[in-house]
Design a protein around this motif. Structure first.
Motif, PDB file in Angstrom:
ATOM      1  N   ARG A 450       0.824  -1.306  -0.088  1.00 58.99           N
ATOM      2  CA  ARG A 450       0.110   0.058  -0.031  1.00 58.99           C
ATOM      3  C   ARG A 450       0.571   1.384  -0.068  1.00 58.99           C
ATOM      4  O   ARG A 450       0.446   2.359  -0.403  1.00 58.99           O
ATOM      5  CB  ARG A 450      -0.971  -0.257   1.187  1.00 58.99           C
ATOM      6  CG  ARG A 450      -2.051  -1.089   1.068  1.00 58.99           C
ATOM      7  CD  ARG A 450      -3.042  -0.888   2.258  1.00 58.99           C
ATOM      8  NE  ARG A 450      -4.010  -2.081   1.924  1.00 58.99           N
ATOM      9  CZ  ARG A 450      -4.288  -3.237   2.147  1.00 58.99           C
ATOM     10  NH1 ARG A 450      -3.456  -3.664   2.883  1.00 58.99           N
ATOM     11  NH2 ARG A 450      -5.316  -3.864   1.989  1.00 58.99           N
ATOM     12  N   ALA A 451       1.861   1.129   0.598  1.00 61.14           N
ATOM     13  CA  ALA A 451       2.814   2.393   0.624  1.00 61.14           C
ATOM     14  C   ALA A 451       3.520   2.395  -0.692  1.00 61.14           C
ATOM     15  O   ALA A 451       3.517   4.007  -1.147  1.00 61.14           O
ATOM     16  CB  ALA A 451       4.069   2.014   1.567  1.00 61.14           C
ATOM     17  N   GLN A 452       3.915   1.413  -1.461  1.00 61.49           N
ATOM     18  CA  GLN A 452       4.665   1.672  -2.883  1.00 61.49           C
ATOM     19  C   GLN A 452       3.096   2.049  -3.820  1.00 61.49           C
ATOM     20  O   GLN A 452       3.486   2.866  -4.522  1.00 61.49           O
ATOM     21  CB  GLN A 452       5.099   0.254  -3.283  1.00 61.49           C
ATOM     22  CG  GLN A 452       6.172  -0.167  -2.476  1.00 61.49           C
ATOM     23  CD  GLN A 452       7.219   0.551  -2.933  1.00 61.49           C
ATOM     24  OE1 GLN A 452       7.564   0.818  -4.060  1.00 61.49           O
ATOM     25  NE2 GLN A 452       8.022   1.022  -1.785  1.00 61.49           N
ATOM     26  N   ALA A 453       2.061   1.404  -3.622  1.00 55.27           N
ATOM     27  CA  ALA A 453       0.918   1.918  -4.320  1.00 55.27           C
ATOM     28  C   ALA A 453       0.627   3.519  -4.230  1.00 55.27           C
ATOM     29  O   ALA A 453       0.279   4.029  -5.335  1.00 55.27           O
ATOM     30  CB  ALA A 453      -0.424   1.015  -4.116  1.00 55.27           C
ATOM     31  N   GLU A 454       0.631   4.013  -3.070  1.00 54.95           N
ATOM     32  CA  GLU A 454       0.573   5.329  -2.931  1.00 54.95           C
ATOM     33  C   GLU A 454       1.589   6.131  -3.615  1.00 54.95           C
ATOM     34  O   GLU A 454       1.254   7.148  -3.952  1.00 54.95           O
ATOM     35  CB  GLU A 454       0.716   5.814  -1.334  1.00 54.95           C
ATOM     36  CG  GLU A 454       0.463   7.267  -0.818  1.00 54.95           C
ATOM     37  CD  GLU A 454      -0.981   7.613  -1.075  1.00 54.95           C
ATOM     38  OE1 GLU A 454      -1.135   9.038  -1.363  1.00 54.95           O
ATOM     39  OE2 GLU A 454      -1.934   6.813  -1.273  1.00 54.95           O
ATOM     40  N   ILE A 455       2.565   5.758  -3.756  1.00 52.95           N
ATOM     41  CA  ILE A 455       3.587   6.644  -4.502  1.00 52.95           C
ATOM     42  C   ILE A 455       3.174   6.564  -5.907  1.00 52.95           C
ATOM     43  O   ILE A 455       3.260   7.621  -6.793  1.00 52.95           O
ATOM     44  CB  ILE A 455       5.013   5.869  -4.402  1.00 52.95           C
ATOM     45  CG1 ILE A 455       5.642   6.066  -2.977  1.00 52.95           C
ATOM     46  CG2 ILE A 455       6.195   6.498  -5.403  1.00 52.95           C
ATOM     47  CD1 ILE A 455       6.884   4.960  -2.714  1.00 52.95           C
ATOM     48  N   ALA A 456       2.875   5.266  -6.600  1.00 48.27           N
ATOM     49  CA  ALA A 456       2.316   5.209  -7.925  1.00 48.27           C
ATOM     50  C   ALA A 456       1.086   6.332  -8.100  1.00 48.27           C
ATOM     51  O   ALA A 456       1.100   7.023  -9.082  1.00 48.27           O
ATOM     52  CB  ALA A 456       1.983   3.919  -8.179  1.00 48.27           C
ATOM     53  N   ASN A 457       0.155   6.267  -7.301  1.00 46.68           N
ATOM     54  CA  ASN A 457      -0.855   7.022  -7.447  1.00 46.68           C
ATOM     55  C   ASN A 457      -0.522   8.480  -7.451  1.00 46.68           C
ATOM     56  O   ASN A 457      -1.372   9.547  -7.860  1.00 46.68           O
ATOM     57  CB  ASN A 457      -2.099   6.671  -6.349  1.00 46.68           C
ATOM     58  CG  ASN A 457      -2.541   5.125  -6.493  1.00 46.68           C
ATOM     59  OD1 ASN A 457      -2.430   4.666  -7.894  1.00 46.68           O
ATOM     60  ND2 ASN A 457      -2.887   4.449  -5.624  1.00 46.68           N
ATOM     61  N   GLN A 458       0.236   8.951  -6.295  1.00 51.72           N
ATOM     62  CA  GLN A 458       0.664  10.531  -6.354  1.00 51.72           C
ATOM     63  C   GLN A 458       1.423  10.774  -7.777  1.00 51.72           C
ATOM     64  O   GLN A 458       0.977  11.766  -8.093  1.00 51.72           O
ATOM     65  CB  GLN A 458       1.880  10.543  -5.364  1.00 51.72           C
ATOM     66  CG  GLN A 458       1.061  10.438  -3.782  1.00 51.72           C
ATOM     67  CD  GLN A 458       2.364  10.750  -2.935  1.00 51.72           C
ATOM     68  OE1 GLN A 458       3.596  10.568  -3.117  1.00 51.72           O
ATOM     69  NE2 GLN A 458       2.034  10.409  -1.657  1.00 51.72           N
ATOM     70  N   VAL A 459       2.002  10.169  -8.480  1.00 52.25           N
ATOM     71  CA  VAL A 459       2.642  10.147  -9.551  1.00 52.25           C
ATOM     72  C   VAL A 459       1.409  10.247 -10.648  1.00 52.25           C
ATOM     73  O   VAL A 459       1.387  11.492 -11.578  1.00 52.25           O
ATOM     74  CB  VAL A 459       3.603   9.182 -10.200  1.00 52.25           C
ATOM     75  CG1 VAL A 459       4.316   9.574 -11.684  1.00 52.25           C
ATOM     76  CG2 VAL A 459       4.883   9.318  -9.271  1.00 52.25           C
ATOM     77  N   LEU A 460       0.636   9.251 -10.717  1.00 47.74           N
ATOM     78  CA  LEU A 460      -0.628   9.361 -11.754  1.00 47.74           C
ATOM     79  C   LEU A 460      -1.470  10.522 -11.441  1.00 47.74           C
ATOM     80  O   LEU A 460      -1.925  11.283 -12.447  1.00 47.74           O
ATOM     81  CB  LEU A 460      -1.695   8.112 -11.543  1.00 47.74           C
ATOM     82  CG  LEU A 460      -0.498   6.684 -11.980  1.00 47.74           C
ATOM     83  CD1 LEU A 460      -1.393   5.535 -11.639  1.00 47.74           C
ATOM     84  CD2 LEU A 460      -0.328   6.843 -13.428  1.00 47.74           C
ATOM     85  N   THR A 461      -1.782  10.797 -10.293  1.00 49.20           N
ATOM     86  CA  THR A 461      -2.590  12.023 -10.133  1.00 49.20           C
ATOM     87  C   THR A 461      -2.011  13.157 -10.499  1.00 49.20           C
ATOM     88  O   THR A 461      -2.739  14.243 -10.888  1.00 49.20           O
ATOM     89  CB  THR A 461      -3.028  12.214  -8.438  1.00 49.20           C
ATOM     90  OG1 THR A 461      -3.703  10.836  -7.941  1.00 49.20           O
ATOM     91  CG2 THR A 461      -4.054  13.444  -8.338  1.00 49.20           C
ATOM     92  N   ALA A 462      -0.615  13.385 -10.055  1.00 50.76           N
ATOM     93  CA  ALA A 462       0.023  14.723 -10.655  1.00 50.76           C
ATOM     94  C   ALA A 462       0.038  14.828 -12.270  1.00 50.76           C
ATOM     95  O   ALA A 462      -0.176  15.980 -12.442  1.00 50.76           O
ATOM     96  CB  ALA A 462       1.417  14.708  -9.981  1.00 50.76           C
ATOM     97  N   LEU A 463       0.015  13.633 -12.780  1.00 51.47           N
ATOM     98  CA  LEU A 463       0.093  13.838 -14.339  1.00 51.47           C
ATOM     99  C   LEU A 463      -1.417  13.852 -14.763  1.00 51.47           C
ATOM    100  O   LEU A 463      -1.334  13.989 -16.273  1.00 51.47           O
ATOM    101  CB  LEU A 463       0.625  12.878 -14.807  1.00 51.47           C
ATOM    102  CG  LEU A 463       2.370  12.793 -14.416  1.00 51.47           C
ATOM    103  CD1 LEU A 463       2.970  11.293 -14.931  1.00 51.47           C
ATOM    104  CD2 LEU A 463       2.906  13.625 -14.987  1.00 51.47           C
ATOM    105  N   GLY A 464      -2.351  13.833 -14.245  1.00 47.46           N
ATOM    106  CA  GLY A 464      -3.695  14.176 -14.582  1.00 47.46           C
ATOM    107  C   GLY A 464      -4.254  12.980 -15.292  1.00 47.46           C
ATOM    108  O   GLY A 464      -5.491  13.043 -15.634  1.00 47.46           O
TER     109      GLY A 464
END
Length: 675
Positions: A450-464
């Motif tokens: 879940r910690a790793q998934a949060e990193i991935a989601n922060q990137v995806l959200t920032a890129l729209g």
């Protein structure tokens, strides 16, 4: 299941099948026809009757290679089965891929030496069941029972039992505390008859609470010397191939104990299954070596400063331990969960079953075929090949099944895929990647994933990429109808490159593709502490340019300049391990987690540079001014520098120090120099 032969044929053709044969019941009244049409390399979309159909193919006169794959529970048995043609095509394409290259094997060798630990009655019962198949040794932990009349196997007694090792290489130790040594006892019963208190029974162990210390038993035991009341906590031990623990005390506390260790508890069925399995553990055995390790980029430690410990912290088998500046993985203990490779920020630990390159090829083929066949809003469900596959099958048997857009991807363990695979799938066109965790998976894996998934989601959200996400789900969530309701926004153009086994290199390519096609491109993305990407900030007022941080950096993110006194930094190489921060004697370094997708992140940039101080006598460049002045201030009060002239020598080159030492006040003496 609902079946459209024409749609299935189109799906198979999309996946590259040469021909398609459809059956209504090839395991029953069409079995003969199956034997007639099977020819050459064949894929059979049925796993239920793999044994029967395999025999039928073998009985035919044609040379055939038959493989089986599942479409019923994965696609056909679903409320959305009428829309599942793209998924059928994807599953066929996956089944047609060649097997991954074999990996290195780890060997075990067992001669069947088995140690059974526990209460006397239970331990002797299990020993009697196994004595014909294995070399049995019993270590009893109480005196509730009777020893058998015949000595068919060694029986010992002890407490404080400890074990280490794995199948074929266990070491056990215990303390022999009871006065009667069962290994030396001949079971003549003389002590039983001689004891006036009846403190000795047919367990041949002394009840110390009833014993009144007459020592009649010692006298009748005589030269056998099996009874010794002076014995206290005598250490005993031995080497064994298999360990069976029937006691309540755990001998291994990690979530997943080593192979060759059994603790069935009190359940009778579990004990029967254990006996059947243990009886087969004689001979040589192999399993894959699940990991590859590159020590040169490991960020665990430098110069006795500890940096990254994520692989050690997450390992459920305790197969990973610190060893100097690196870590050491014991392959016999590793069970292949792959969580260490997922959390490793540098890619020093890589998963090998399958490798990321092989898994990436599977995912690429699945998604490409799905989209070519007309599928939309593709999503992946990563699961283990055991409990995860069963959970998906159970969902289908209940009449729900996976949504048509969800493609299941079987892994050895769901923790074996991380950021590079997840975001690689998004780059290939998936709008979501879900990781399925079942009840048998260690809780620590859920936290780490879940910690790793949060990193991935922060990137995806920032890129729209709205609602495009990586998430970790519990198998219980599959029962809720809305678990897959959200549909994310994917890339406009799927990536064509292949994922590689170099984690950081793969992520670099994935990030570049996601940025290129991002709905809202953003080159600098803020991340949470603990992320494997970021920069370091140097306080120029504190930094003395000692460059200790350069020597501590395992990734080469920090470097000096051979031409100038500069501290340089390459951001894409930084894994935020913190070794530079911990090594800096001036505490001048701060970690700043972020993802920098600008071209400048790949280039060296200057964090600090120093003014050069020249020698006080000759002016020759001596070193960084701030560092030398810092040294001057710290040594000024030292007894070796009592006056200003001696203190000034700190700011002189080596030649001028000698000249100054033997100046006009003390003429130069060549003999003193020789000394």
């Amino acid at each position: 299941m609902p079946f459209d032969a024409a749609a299935f044929a189109r799906a198979a053709a999309t996946a590259g099948a040469a021909s398609v044969q459809s059956f209504d019941a090839m395991c029953q009244h069409e079995l003969a026809r199956f034997g007639d049409v099977i020819d050459g390399d064949a894929l059979v979309a049925c796993t239920q009757e793999a044994r029967l159909l395999g025999e039928a193919a073998g009985d035919s006169n044609k040379v055939s290679t038959v493989r089986f794959f599942n479409i019923r529970e994965k696609a056909g048995w679903s409320k959305e089965s009428s829309f599942a043609t793209p998924k059928l095509a994807a599953l066929i394409a996956e089944a047609m891929l060649p097997d991954a290259a074999p990996t290195t094997q780890v060997s075990y060798k067992s001669s069947g030496q088995t140690l059974i630990i526990g209460p006397m009655r239970d331990a002797l019962a299990i020993a009697d069941s196994l004595k014909g198949a294995l070399s049995v040794n019993v270590l009893v932990t109480d005196r509730d029972g009777e020893l058998p009349a015949t000595r068919d196997y060694p029986v010992l007694s002890g407490t404080n039992v400890k074990t280490t090792g794995w199948l074929g290489a266990f070491k056990a130790s215990w303390q022999q505390a009871n006065p009667i040594d069962l290994d030396a006892c001949t079971r003549c019963n003389a002590c039983v008859r001689a004891c006036p208190e009846g403190a000795i029974d047919l367990s041949y162990q002394v009840n110390l609470e009833a014993c009144k210390s007459h020592r009649d038993c010692v006298a009748v035991c005589g030269d056998m010397k099996a009874i010794d009341f002076a014995r206290a906590d005598v250490a005993r031990g031995g080497d064994f191939d298999v360990v069976i623990n029937l006691s309540e005390a755990k001998l291994f506390t990690q979530h997943q104990p080593p192979q060759g260790y059994f603790a069935p508890g009190f359940d009778a069925i579990s004990r029967v299954k254990m006996i059947a399995e243990v009886a087969t553990l004689v001979g040589e055995f192999e399993k894959p070596k699940y990991f590859n390790y590159r020590a040169n980029i490991c960020a665990h430690s430098r110069n006795k400063k500890t940096g990254c410990t994520q692989c050690i912290d997450v390992c459920s088998t305790r197969a990973i331990a610190a060893k100097g500046d690196q870590v050491e993985v014991t392959p016999q203990l590793c069970m292949g969960c792959g969580a260490c490779t997922t959390v490793c920020p540098s890619g020093a630990l890589g998963f090998a079953v399958p490798r990321v390159a092989d898994l990436g090829s599977r995912i690429k083929a699945l998604l490409k075929t799905f989209h070519v066949a007309g599928g939309r809003d593709s999503a992946l469900l990563l699961h283990d090949e055991g409990e995860g596959a069963t959970a998906i099958a159970d969902l289908a048997r209940r009449g729900d099944g996976l949504p048509a857009r969800y493609i299941p991807v079987s892994l050895h363990h769901p923790a074996a895929a991380g950021l590079d695979v997840w975001l690689g799938a998004i780059a290939y066109g998936a709008t979501e990647v879900s990781v399925l965790l079942t009840r048998g998976i260690a809780p620590d894996y859920g936290f780490a994933l879940r910690a790793q998934a949060e990193i991935a989601n922060q990137v995806l959200t920032a890129l729209g990429y709205q609602d495009a996400r990586v998430r970790v789900i519990d198998e219980r969530e599959l029962a809720f109808p809305d678990w897959a309701a959200t549909r994310g926004l994917g890339v406009r153009v799927p990536a064509t490159f292949n994922l590689g086994n170099d984690k950081r290199g793969t992520l670099e390519a994935v990030f570049a593709h996601l940025l290129e096609h991002a709905p809202t491109p953003k080159s600098l993305i803020r991340l949470e502490p603990g992320s494997p990407f970021g920069e370091i900030v140097v306080n120029a007022d504190k930094c003395t340019m000692c460059l200790a941080c350069v020597g501590s950096c395992p990734e080469g993110a920090l470097a000096d300049n051979p031409e100038l006194p500069q501290l340089r930094f390459i951001e894409t190489k930084c894994v935020q391990c913190g070794l530079c921060e911990k090594t800096c004697p001036e505490q001048a370094i701060t970690l700043v987690p972020r993802l920098n997708l600008t071209p400048e992140a790949k280039k060296p940039r200057v964090l600090n540079e120093a003014e050069i101080l020249g020698c006080l006598r000759c002016g020759k460049p001596l070193g960084a001014k701030k560092m030398i002045e810092n040294m001057f201030n710290k040594l000024a009060s030292h007894s070796m520098f009592p006056d200003e002239q001696s203190r000034n020598r700190i700011k002189m080159c080596a030649d001028c120090r000698v000249v100054d030492l033997y100046s006009e006040e003390k003429p130069l003496d060549i003999r003193n120099l020789a000394k």
